[in-house]
Design an enzyme around this catalytic site. Sequence first.
Site, PDB file in Angstrom:
ATOM      1  N   GLU A  41       0.835  -1.214   0.000  1.00  0.00           N
ATOM      2  CA  GLU A  41       0.000   0.000   0.000  1.00  0.00           C
ATOM      3  C   GLU A  41       0.868   1.262   0.000  1.00  0.00           C
ATOM      4  O   GLU A  41       0.524   2.262  -0.632  1.00  0.00           O
ATOM      5  CB  GLU A  41      -0.935  -0.012   1.214  1.00  0.00           C
ATOM      6  CG  GLU A  41      -1.991  -1.114   1.105  1.00  0.00           C
ATOM      7  CD  GLU A  41      -2.828  -1.224   2.361  1.00  0.00           C
ATOM      8  OE1 GLU A  41      -2.275  -1.643   3.400  1.00  0.00           O
ATOM      9  OE2 GLU A  41      -4.021  -0.888   2.311  1.00  0.00           O
ATOM     10  N   GLU A  47      -3.567  -9.676   3.804  1.00  0.00           N
ATOM     11  CA  GLU A  47      -4.376  -9.373   4.988  1.00  0.00           C
ATOM     12  C   GLU A  47      -5.446 -10.419   5.284  1.00  0.00           C
ATOM     13  O   GLU A  47      -5.762 -10.671   6.446  1.00  0.00           O
ATOM     14  CB  GLU A  47      -5.036  -7.990   4.833  1.00  0.00           C
ATOM     15  CG  GLU A  47      -4.080  -6.820   4.982  1.00  0.00           C
ATOM     16  CD  GLU A  47      -3.396  -6.420   3.687  1.00  0.00           C
ATOM     17  OE1 GLU A  47      -3.489  -7.169   2.695  1.00  0.00           O
ATOM     18  OE2 GLU A  47      -2.754  -5.358   3.666  1.00  0.00           O
TER      19      GLU A  47
HETATM   20  N1  COA Z   1       4.757  -7.456  11.485  1.00  0.00           N
HETATM   21  C1  COA Z   1       5.548  -7.716  12.529  1.00  0.00           C
HETATM   22  N2  COA Z   1       6.684  -8.433  12.428  1.00  0.00           N
HETATM   23  C2  COA Z   1       7.016  -8.888  11.215  1.00  0.00           C
HETATM   24  C3  COA Z   1       6.239  -8.644  10.071  1.00  0.00           C
HETATM   25  C4  COA Z   1       5.061  -7.887  10.245  1.00  0.00           C
HETATM   26  N3  COA Z   1       4.263  -7.577   9.222  1.00  0.00           N
HETATM   27  N4  COA Z   1       6.840  -9.244   9.033  1.00  0.00           N
HETATM   28  C5  COA Z   1       7.951  -9.814   9.479  1.00  0.00           C
HETATM   29  N5  COA Z   1       8.074  -9.609  10.804  1.00  0.00           N
HETATM   30  C6  COA Z   1       9.136 -10.059  11.704  1.00  0.00           C
HETATM   31  C7  COA Z   1       9.003 -11.528  12.052  1.00  0.00           C
HETATM   32  O1  COA Z   1       8.074 -11.705  13.112  1.00  0.00           O
HETATM   33  C8  COA Z   1      10.415 -11.849  12.456  1.00  0.00           C
HETATM   34  O2  COA Z   1      10.653 -11.338  13.757  1.00  0.00           O
HETATM   35  P1  COA Z   1      11.443 -12.224  14.857  1.00  0.00           P
HETATM   36  O3  COA Z   1      12.805 -12.408  14.256  1.00  0.00           O
HETATM   37  O4  COA Z   1      11.425 -11.368  16.074  1.00  0.00           O
HETATM   38  O5  COA Z   1      10.679 -13.492  14.974  1.00  0.00           O
HETATM   39  C9  COA Z   1      11.246 -11.003  11.486  1.00  0.00           C
HETATM   40  O6  COA Z   1      10.388  -9.984  11.045  1.00  0.00           O
HETATM   41  C10 COA Z   1      11.739 -11.764  10.274  1.00  0.00           C
HETATM   42  O7  COA Z   1      10.640 -12.355   9.648  1.00  0.00           O
HETATM   43  P2  COA Z   1      10.494 -13.924   9.332  1.00  0.00           P
HETATM   44  O8  COA Z   1       9.046 -14.247   9.267  1.00  0.00           O
HETATM   45  O9  COA Z   1      11.343 -14.714  10.278  1.00  0.00           O
HETATM   46  O10 COA Z   1      11.161 -13.979   7.880  1.00  0.00           O
HETATM   47  P3  COA Z   1      10.879 -15.054   6.743  1.00  0.00           P
HETATM   48  O11 COA Z   1      11.923 -14.831   5.710  1.00  0.00           O
HETATM   49  O12 COA Z   1      10.745 -16.416   7.319  1.00  0.00           O
HETATM   50  O13 COA Z   1       9.453 -14.666   6.150  1.00  0.00           O
HETATM   51  C11 COA Z   1       7.750 -13.142   5.342  1.00  0.00           C
HETATM   52  C12 COA Z   1       9.266 -13.433   5.493  1.00  0.00           C
HETATM   53  C13 COA Z   1       7.644 -11.738   4.765  1.00  0.00           C
HETATM   54  C14 COA Z   1       7.146 -14.150   4.374  1.00  0.00           C
HETATM   55  C15 COA Z   1       7.065 -13.244   6.722  1.00  0.00           C
HETATM   56  O14 COA Z   1       7.803 -12.456   7.642  1.00  0.00           O
HETATM   57  C16 COA Z   1       5.632 -12.735   6.716  1.00  0.00           C
HETATM   58  O15 COA Z   1       4.751 -13.425   6.247  1.00  0.00           O
HETATM   59  N6  COA Z   1       5.417 -11.543   7.290  1.00  0.00           N
HETATM   60  C17 COA Z   1       4.081 -10.981   7.449  1.00  0.00           C
HETATM   61  C18 COA Z   1       3.577 -10.440   6.137  1.00  0.00           C
HETATM   62  C19 COA Z   1       2.159  -9.903   6.315  1.00  0.00           C
HETATM   63  O16 COA Z   1       1.222 -10.632   6.569  1.00  0.00           O
HETATM   64  N7  COA Z   1       2.022  -8.585   6.128  1.00  0.00           N
HETATM   65  C20 COA Z   1       0.743  -7.950   6.186  1.00  0.00           C
HETATM   66  C21 COA Z   1       0.432  -7.493   7.555  1.00  0.00           C
HETATM   67  S1  COA Z   1      -1.133  -6.691   7.604  1.00  0.00           S
END
Ligand code: COA
Length: 260
Positions: A114, A134
């Site tokens: 966004e 989302e």
């Molecule tokens: N909010 C809060 N924390 C987030 C985040 C988010 N949207 N996206 C990533 N992080 C954090 C993870 O919790 C993790 O924190 P930690 O090390 O304290 O556990 C860190 O960032 C690294 O992310 P991680 O998930 O371990 O990396 P990955 O390479 O395995 O996966 C993604 C990457 C992007 C696929 C995964 O982080 C993800 O799905 N994030 C959320 C995306 C999302 O739904 N966004 C929309 C929110 S409305």
Amino acid sequence: MTYETLLVEIRDHVARVTINRPDKLNALNAKAKSEMKSLFEYLKANDEVFVVVLTGAGEKAFVAGTDIKELTELTTESGRAFSEGGQVIFNLIENLGKPVIAAINGYALGGGLELALACHLRIASENAKFGQPEVNLGIIPGYGGTQRLARLVGKGRAMEMILTGEPIDAQEALRIGLVNRVVPAGELHAVAKAMAQKIISKGQIAIRMALKAINMTHETNLTDGQALEASLFGVCCGTEDFKEGTKAFLEKRTPVFRKR
Ligand code: COA
């Protein structure tokens, strides 16, 4: 200017803004949002800044969304306010009056996509991934995504991305017009900078009028949109930059624009 969650560097009329929470994939928490609001208000008012380049820290993410930790306690009322608060910031970016280029260096998910959508131009690295996940959390995009994504790539494609929550890669984003360019990761910042410099070399009043007119595309009908275009065209014709631009062309030289 020092911020907890942002890095800012202003040089040669370009402000490079980096969202700097790489350990959380640059997820937007309340602090990042409030700092973005005050920074973009400053950039809007700063006449020395002609173009903004916005990116994320690290090699993995532009912005992986809003900070999910801060969503869990939202209610019907506070959720609405949360969404409106984000919309205000992204509207500020869209209406900054100067071009904002998103240099998308990895994940642009949820609020991250966004944010990119609120920018005027999007350049992606080959490893970028785009999605509105989302629905996986039981919510919908709330920072303008349902509106801007559909306007940019069409209702059908926006439906698919938002209803399935499935991400797409950079080549697919290019194919559907979600991004302007895809470049190797190592070239992302050089390409964004070159695009910024190209824009800076033009008449800045014309750039501002063009942004204003194009921003109205989805807010008005063709007749009113063209009336606005004609009046902004007239504004441009009253500037010294216009006289200089046309004169320089006829004299076969590079124009020297003075933003007046
Ligand atoms: N909010 C809060 N924390 C987030 C985040 C988010 N949207 N996206 C990533 N992080 C954090 C993870 O919790 C993790 O924190 P930690 O090390 O304290 O556990 C860190 O960032 C690294 O992310 P991680 O998930 O371990 O990396 P990955 O390479 O395995 O996966 C993604 C990457 C992007 C696929 C995964 O982080 C993800 O799905 N994030 C959320 C995306 C999302 O739904 N966004 C929309 C929110 S409305």
